[in-house]
Design an enzyme around this catalytic site. Structure first.
Site, mmCIF file in Angstrom:
data_model
loop_
_atom_site.group_PDB
_atom_site.id
_atom_site.type_symbol
_atom_site.label_atom_id
_atom_site.label_comp_id
_atom_site.label_asym_id
_atom_site.label_seq_id
_atom_site.Cartn_x
_atom_site.Cartn_y
_atom_site.Cartn_z
ATOM 1 N N ARG A 155 1.008 -1.276 0.104
ATOM 2 C CA ARG A 155 -0.145 -0.001 0.156
ATOM 3 C C ARG A 155 0.813 1.334 -0.047
ATOM 4 O O ARG A 155 0.374 2.418 0.240
ATOM 5 C CB ARG A 155 -1.205 0.143 1.135
ATOM 6 C CG ARG A 155 -2.099 -1.042 1.179
ATOM 7 C CD ARG A 155 -3.252 -0.796 1.852
ATOM 8 N NE ARG A 155 -4.360 -1.813 1.574
ATOM 9 C CZ ARG A 155 -4.354 -2.905 2.447
ATOM 10 N NH1 ARG A 155 -3.651 -3.022 3.523
ATOM 11 N NH2 ARG A 155 -5.287 -3.819 2.263
ATOM 12 N N LYS A 198 4.947 11.937 -11.706
ATOM 13 C CA LYS A 198 4.008 11.015 -12.614
ATOM 14 C C LYS A 198 4.978 9.661 -12.901
ATOM 15 O O LYS A 198 6.128 9.487 -13.090
ATOM 16 C CB LYS A 198 4.034 11.728 -14.019
ATOM 17 C CG LYS A 198 3.149 12.759 -14.161
ATOM 18 C CD LYS A 198 2.861 13.164 -15.561
ATOM 19 C CE LYS A 198 1.765 14.343 -15.664
ATOM 20 N NZ LYS A 198 1.617 14.818 -17.050
ATOM 21 N N GLU A 227 13.789 18.853 -24.057
ATOM 22 C CA GLU A 227 13.041 19.064 -22.941
ATOM 23 C C GLU A 227 13.710 20.583 -22.200
ATOM 24 O O GLU A 227 12.842 20.911 -21.599
ATOM 25 C CB GLU A 227 12.913 18.061 -21.969
ATOM 26 C CG GLU A 227 12.252 16.707 -22.710
ATOM 27 C CD GLU A 227 10.627 16.608 -22.744
ATOM 28 O OE1 GLU A 227 10.024 17.800 -22.155
ATOM 29 O OE2 GLU A 227 10.018 15.832 -23.114
ATOM 30 N N LYS A 285 10.186 23.316 -13.643
ATOM 31 C CA LYS A 285 9.078 22.376 -13.401
ATOM 32 C C LYS A 285 8.799 22.265 -12.025
ATOM 33 O O LYS A 285 7.549 22.029 -11.880
ATOM 34 C CB LYS A 285 9.740 20.903 -14.037
ATOM 35 C CG LYS A 285 8.698 19.783 -13.598
ATOM 36 C CD LYS A 285 8.840 18.695 -14.836
ATOM 37 C CE LYS A 285 7.632 17.694 -14.522
ATOM 38 N NZ LYS A 285 7.915 16.623 -15.345
ATOM 39 N N GLU A 306 -2.187 18.134 -12.574
ATOM 40 C CA GLU A 306 -2.807 18.701 -13.981
ATOM 41 C C GLU A 306 -4.213 18.750 -13.925
ATOM 42 O O GLU A 306 -4.822 18.251 -15.083
ATOM 43 C CB GLU A 306 -2.187 17.520 -15.026
ATOM 44 C CG GLU A 306 -1.929 18.117 -16.205
ATOM 45 C CD GLU A 306 -1.321 17.051 -17.221
ATOM 46 O OE1 GLU A 306 -0.199 16.399 -16.965
ATOM 47 O OE2 GLU A 306 -1.474 17.013 -18.328
ATOM 48 N N ARG A 350 -0.084 22.867 -15.206
ATOM 49 C CA ARG A 350 0.928 21.521 -15.464
ATOM 50 C C ARG A 350 0.701 21.218 -16.987
ATOM 51 O O ARG A 350 1.996 20.746 -17.527
ATOM 52 C CB ARG A 350 0.765 20.472 -14.697
ATOM 53 C CG ARG A 350 1.730 19.533 -14.837
ATOM 54 C CD ARG A 350 1.707 18.204 -13.606
ATOM 55 N NE ARG A 350 2.818 17.444 -13.883
ATOM 56 C CZ ARG A 350 3.371 16.691 -13.109
ATOM 57 N NH1 ARG A 350 2.982 16.485 -11.762
ATOM 58 N NH2 ARG A 350 4.285 15.907 -13.357
ATOM 59 N N ASN A 395 3.412 20.142 -21.638
ATOM 60 C CA ASN A 395 3.214 19.216 -22.587
ATOM 61 C C ASN A 395 3.304 20.003 -23.874
ATOM 62 O O ASN A 395 3.076 19.383 -24.970
ATOM 63 C CB ASN A 395 1.779 18.722 -22.675
ATOM 64 C CG ASN A 395 1.295 17.873 -21.433
ATOM 65 O OD1 ASN A 395 2.424 17.140 -21.003
ATOM 66 N ND2 ASN A 395 0.251 17.725 -21.159
ATOM 67 N N HIS A 436 4.118 18.208 -27.289
ATOM 68 C CA HIS A 436 3.733 16.883 -27.026
ATOM 69 C C HIS A 436 2.628 16.124 -27.727
ATOM 70 O O HIS A 436 2.518 14.918 -28.216
ATOM 71 C CB HIS A 436 3.481 16.432 -25.458
ATOM 72 C CG HIS A 436 4.729 16.566 -24.650
ATOM 73 N ND1 HIS A 436 5.716 17.595 -24.614
ATOM 74 C CD2 HIS A 436 5.373 15.418 -23.869
ATOM 75 C CE1 HIS A 436 6.618 17.168 -23.970
ATOM 76 N NE2 HIS A 436 6.583 15.891 -23.597
ATOM 77 N N HIS A 460 3.414 13.323 -30.274
ATOM 78 C CA HIS A 460 2.778 12.013 -29.921
ATOM 79 C C HIS A 460 2.230 11.474 -31.364
ATOM 80 O O HIS A 460 2.472 10.339 -31.649
ATOM 81 C CB HIS A 460 1.562 12.342 -29.040
ATOM 82 C CG HIS A 460 0.535 11.233 -29.124
ATOM 83 N ND1 HIS A 460 0.763 9.999 -28.346
ATOM 84 C CD2 HIS A 460 -0.376 10.769 -29.736
ATOM 85 C CE1 HIS A 460 -0.055 9.233 -28.274
ATOM 86 N NE2 HIS A 460 -0.980 9.678 -29.178
ATOM 87 N N HIS A 463 11.584 9.986 -28.037
ATOM 88 C CA HIS A 463 10.666 10.885 -27.597
ATOM 89 C C HIS A 463 10.993 12.310 -27.520
ATOM 90 O O HIS A 463 10.225 12.885 -27.967
ATOM 91 C CB HIS A 463 10.301 10.534 -26.164
ATOM 92 C CG HIS A 463 9.278 11.579 -25.239
ATOM 93 N ND1 HIS A 463 7.847 11.497 -25.710
ATOM 94 C CD2 HIS A 463 9.507 12.448 -24.557
ATOM 95 C CE1 HIS A 463 7.384 12.479 -25.000
ATOM 96 N NE2 HIS A 463 8.118 12.982 -24.137
HETATM 97 N N1 GLY Z 1 6.138 15.589 -18.347
HETATM 98 C C1 GLY Z 1 4.969 16.184 -18.259
HETATM 99 C C2 GLY Z 1 4.662 16.221 -16.748
HETATM 100 O O1 GLY Z 1 5.487 15.954 -15.759
HETATM 101 O O2 GLY Z 1 3.450 16.574 -16.420
#
Ligand code: GLY
Length: 366
Positions: free
Chosen positions: A121, A143, A185, A227, A237, A242, A246, A249, A253, A267
């Site tokens: 948990r 994330k 990035e 960030k 997000e 946030r 992107n 992206h 994508h 990527h």
């Molecule tokens: N890579 C995008 C984020 O961490 O929100």
């Protein structure tokens, strides 16, 4: 040494950026270790270079390292590998008070962070990112995910690490191509909301790509600070803040999907071309001056990154690329938000983009 706080109340943590930090990792990690052992999850490529120095330093402080070495590559972010990893941890007797250390790039960080969120948990984990992309993006912000049949990163959780240790010197064993892809990035943070940082990138990218420690440390620290600020404002997000991360992206994508998520276009390279397309599309919509889009394109080109469909070796129709976008996980209630720009450092979220117009734009792009 730079210590950057991620301000998330009880879930807050520090990110340390220091050249050579891995050689005295124990000093930095000990405050977070509650037992006389740690579980280190890494991949075969990273283990070859960086597992022994980490092990030796922790052993000097009486901490035993129990390591698990996975195959390098995106296929490791799977249900099967998650099951094997959690079974291994349970077989080793891992408890909630143990700590997992992700030593590797985005794949290792994402898988380990997700495993930590469900093991008994939830137990703590630390990120020691070893690729530029992981150092400036995926290791920060919590994330974590694995891929599913339906797409990348669709099964996962927000799970913040308790500490992130970034040593720019570990990038010396990264390939030139991966370094450049991670650099996309870095550029992104300048384009989102920091025009002076983009200008710094234009002046210093050669030093950075030549792995000069001061240039790398500055770029990583600036990126992580940017960030951390955005994540602190919108951890999950929800507010749209946030989502600025992107940039590039959605177009990227589509390019990744078209090239089958293969090594033909990694990527960061897809994000690079995606950012150029986002700027050119912003010009088409009247948001941004052509000169800014051209400046973005020129910088990507100078840095050896893709800056267009053809330089990314993508020749699909606009309609096909838009079809890929429709499978993007950012799609909500039939609407696909796009990150567009009023200029360099002035990115915004647009919810009114007509996909037929995007397809026409892509058909007219080279
Ligand atoms: N890579 C995008 C984020 O961490 O929100």
């Amino acid at each position: 040494m730079n210590r950057i706080p991620v301000e998330l109340g009880g879930d807050g943590y520090d990110i340390l950026v220091e050249a050579g930090a891995l050689n005295n990792a124990a000093t930095h990690l000990l405050p977070h270790i509650r037992k006389d052992r740690v579980f280190v999850i890494t991949d075969a490529h990273v283990a070859e270079h960086w597992l022994t120095p980490l092990e030796k330093d922790l052993q000097k402080s009486g901490i035993k390292v129990i390591s698990h070495i996975l195959d390098a590559g995106e296929q490791t972010k799977s249900w099967g590998e998650l099951e094997k990893l959690t079974d291994w941890l349970l077989d080793e007797g891992a408890e909630r008070s143990d700590i997992l250390i992700a030593l590797g790039g985005g794949v290792i960080g994402d898988l380990t962070g997700f495993a930590a969120s469900i093991l008994k948990r939830g137990c703590h984990f630390i990120q020691i990112p070893t690729s530029l992309l992981a150092q400036v993006d995926s290791s920060v912000g919590g994330k974590t995910a694995i891929n599913s049949r339906a797409g990348k990163n669709l099964i996962g959780r927000f799970n913040q690490p308790v500490f992130v240790l970034i040593d720019p010197m570990v990038l010396n064993t990264l390939s030139d191509r991966e370094l450049r892809a991670g650099y996309a990035e870095v550029i992104k943070y300048g384009l989102i909301n920091d025009a002076p940082f983009f200008a710094w990138c234009e002046d210093n990218y050669e030093a950075l790509l030549n792995r000069e420690p001061d240039a790398l440390s500055h770029a990583i620290t600036q990126s992580v600070r940017a960030k951390a600020g955005i994540v602190a404002e919108d951890e999950k997000e929800l507010s749209g803040r946030r989502a600025l991360l992107n940039l590039g992206h959605t177009f990227g994508h589509a390019l990744e999907a078209e090239t089958g998520y293969s090594s033909n276009l990694v990527h960061g390279e897809a994000v690079a071309a995606g950012m150029a397309l986002a700027f050119h599309y912003s010009v088409r919509r009247g948001h941004c001056d052509e000169a800014d889009a051209q400046r973005v394109e020129n910088h990507l080109k100078n840095a050896g990154l893709p800056y267009s469909l053809s330089s990314a070796s993508v020749r699909a129709s606009g309609e096909k690329l838009v079809q890929h976008m429709l499978h993007d996980k950012k799609m909500t209630s039939g609407n696909l938000p796009f990150l567009l720009a009023n200029g360099i450092g002035q990115t915004f979220l647009a919810n009114d983009v007509d996909l037929a117009d995007v397809a026409a734009f892509l058909d007219q792009s080279d």
